[in-house]
Design a protein around this motif. Sequence first.
Motif, PDB file in Angstrom:
ATOM      1  N   UNK A  22      38.879  25.434  62.336  1.00 22.91           N
ATOM      2  CA  UNK A  22      39.148  24.288  61.474  1.00 22.91           C
ATOM      3  C   UNK A  22      39.601  24.755  60.099  1.00 22.91           C
ATOM      4  N   UNK A  23      39.114  25.913  59.652  1.00 25.00           N
ATOM      5  CA  UNK A  23      39.522  26.481  58.374  1.00 25.00           C
ATOM      6  C   UNK A  23      40.987  26.896  58.461  1.00 25.00           C
ATOM      7  N   UNK A  24      41.647  26.907  57.328  1.00 23.92           N
ATOM      8  CA  UNK A  24      43.057  27.289  57.270  1.00 23.92           C
ATOM      9  C   UNK A  24      43.185  28.803  57.354  1.00 23.92           C
ATOM     10  N   UNK A  25      44.087  29.247  58.203  1.00 22.34           N
ATOM     11  CA  UNK A  25      44.350  30.677  58.391  1.00 22.34           C
ATOM     12  C   UNK A  25      45.479  31.128  57.468  1.00 22.34           C
ATOM     13  N   UNK A  26      45.280  32.255  56.802  1.00 18.96           N
ATOM     14  CA  UNK A  26      46.321  32.918  56.030  1.00 18.96           C
ATOM     15  C   UNK A  26      46.468  34.328  56.569  1.00 18.96           C
ATOM     16  N   UNK A  27      47.714  34.769  56.779  1.00 20.72           N
ATOM     17  CA  UNK A  27      47.877  36.180  57.105  1.00 20.72           C
ATOM     18  C   UNK A  27      47.711  36.959  55.805  1.00 20.72           C
ATOM     19  N   UNK A  28      47.627  38.265  55.892  1.00 19.56           N
ATOM     20  CA  UNK A  28      47.302  39.070  54.718  1.00 19.56           C
ATOM     21  C   UNK A  28      48.360  38.950  53.615  1.00 19.56           C
ATOM     22  N   UNK A  29      49.618  38.887  53.989  1.00 18.74           N
ATOM     23  CA  UNK A  29      50.687  38.770  52.991  1.00 18.74           C
ATOM     24  C   UNK A  29      50.616  37.415  52.291  1.00 18.74           C
ATOM     25  N   UNK A  30      50.515  36.340  53.075  1.00 21.02           N
ATOM     26  CA  UNK A  30      50.451  34.997  52.485  1.00 21.02           C
ATOM     27  C   UNK A  30      49.194  34.807  51.645  1.00 21.02           C
ATOM     28  N   UNK A  31      48.090  35.428  52.050  1.00 23.15           N
ATOM     29  CA  UNK A  31      46.846  35.317  51.288  1.00 23.15           C
ATOM     30  C   UNK A  31      47.000  35.978  49.924  1.00 23.15           C
ATOM     31  N   UNK A  32      47.620  37.144  49.892  1.00 23.17           N
ATOM     32  CA  UNK A  32      47.830  37.842  48.620  1.00 23.17           C
ATOM     33  C   UNK A  32      48.718  37.009  47.695  1.00 23.17           C
ATOM     34  N   UNK A  33      49.771  36.421  48.250  1.00 16.32           N
ATOM     35  CA  UNK A  33      50.659  35.573  47.453  1.00 16.32           C
ATOM     36  C   UNK A  33      49.919  34.337  46.932  1.00 16.32           C
ATOM     37  N   UNK A  34      49.110  33.736  47.779  1.00 19.95           N
ATOM     38  CA  UNK A  34      48.362  32.544  47.375  1.00 19.95           C
ATOM     39  C   UNK A  34      47.336  32.869  46.293  1.00 19.95           C
ATOM     40  N   UNK A  35      46.713  34.025  46.388  1.00 18.38           N
ATOM     41  CA  UNK A  35      45.756  34.430  45.361  1.00 18.38           C
ATOM     42  C   UNK A  35      46.466  34.754  44.052  1.00 18.38           C
ATOM     43  N   UNK A  36      47.597  35.460  44.130  1.00 25.68           N
ATOM     44  CA  UNK A  36      48.348  35.814  42.923  1.00 25.68           C
ATOM     45  C   UNK A  36      48.894  34.589  42.205  1.00 25.68           C
ATOM     46  N   UNK A  37      49.244  33.556  42.959  1.00 25.69           N
ATOM     47  CA  UNK A  37      49.785  32.335  42.357  1.00 25.69           C
ATOM     48  C   UNK A  37      48.689  31.404  41.842  1.00 25.69           C
ATOM     49  N   UNK A  38      47.440  31.713  42.163  1.00 26.68           N
ATOM     50  CA  UNK A  38      46.333  30.870  41.737  1.00 26.68           C
ATOM     51  C   UNK A  38      46.023  29.741  42.700  1.00 26.68           C
ATOM     52  N   UNK A  39      46.738  29.667  43.812  1.00 29.11           N
ATOM     53  CA  UNK A  39      46.495  28.611  44.804  1.00 29.11           C
ATOM     54  C   UNK A  39      45.169  28.821  45.526  1.00 29.11           C
ATOM     55  N   UNK A  40      44.797  30.083  45.743  1.00 25.37           N
ATOM     56  CA  UNK A  40      43.558  30.409  46.450  1.00 25.37           C
ATOM     57  C   UNK A  40      42.732  31.396  45.640  1.00 25.37           C
ATOM     58  N   UNK A  41      41.416  31.306  45.851  1.00 28.69           N
ATOM     59  CA  UNK A  41      40.482  32.230  45.216  1.00 28.69           C
ATOM     60  C   UNK A  41      39.670  32.901  46.316  1.00 28.69           C
ATOM     61  N   UNK A  42      39.579  34.222  46.257  1.00 34.70           N
ATOM     62  CA  UNK A  42      38.775  34.972  47.215  1.00 34.70           C
ATOM     63  C   UNK A  42      37.294  34.706  46.947  1.00 34.70           C
ATOM     64  N   UNK A  43      36.558  34.328  47.994  1.00 31.58           N
ATOM     65  CA  UNK A  43      35.124  34.080  47.860  1.00 31.58           C
ATOM     66  C   UNK A  43      34.300  35.256  48.375  1.00 31.58           C
ATOM     67  N   UNK A  44      34.606  35.711  49.570  1.00 36.26           N
ATOM     68  CA  UNK A  44      33.865  36.810  50.180  1.00 36.26           C
ATOM     69  C   UNK A  44      34.854  37.743  50.857  1.00 36.26           C
ATOM     70  N   UNK A  45      34.745  39.016  50.535  1.00 38.46           N
ATOM     71  CA  UNK A  45      35.625  40.018  51.127  1.00 38.46           C
ATOM     72  C   UNK A  45      34.852  40.804  52.182  1.00 38.46           C
ATOM     73  N   UNK A  46      35.542  41.157  53.244  1.00 35.44           N
ATOM     74  CA  UNK A  46      35.007  42.041  54.290  1.00 35.44           C
ATOM     75  C   UNK A  46      33.806  41.459  55.024  1.00 35.44           C
ATOM     76  N   UNK A  47      33.855  40.178  55.315  1.00 34.14           N
ATOM     77  CA  UNK A  47      32.807  39.565  56.145  1.00 34.14           C
ATOM     78  C   UNK A  47      33.018  40.048  57.578  1.00 34.14           C
ATOM     79  N   UNK A  48      31.939  40.348  58.278  1.00 34.31           N
ATOM     80  CA  UNK A  48      32.022  40.778  59.670  1.00 34.31           C
ATOM     81  C   UNK A  48      31.211  39.809  60.508  1.00 34.31           C
TER      82      UNK A  48
END
Length: 108
Positions: A22-48
């Motif tokens: 249900x959550x929105x999927x971002x590939x690694x490239x699109x996620x980096x672009x979204x974070x750099x543009x301020x559209x997305x904020x990283x909450x938790x990195x390296x969850x397993x």
Amino acid sequence: MTSCGSSISPSQVNDTLPSLTQATYYNQVNAAEAQNSGKCKLLTKSRNYVAPIGFTVKNDLKNGARGIDEWVQLDGGNAYVLTNFKWVTVDHQGSTQLHIDFNTMVCE
């Protein structure tokens, strides 16, 4: 009965898993672009997440998707980035279990 995770290609996982969450999927490239543009904020990195064995590849992916959605929600987010996945052999009969690595994000 065993899960035969090794029979699915990485592109099949990348095509199938996002359709099961249900959550929105971002590939690694699109996620980096979204974070750099301020559209997305990283909450938790390296969850397993180790998904419960589903006895088929599709069920493994469904179980993995449920886990991703639960973690995204618990982290207060609405999106994720799949960073790695693998099926790990868990017994002498060749049963496998899906391990998923991902980052959670909150996006506009």
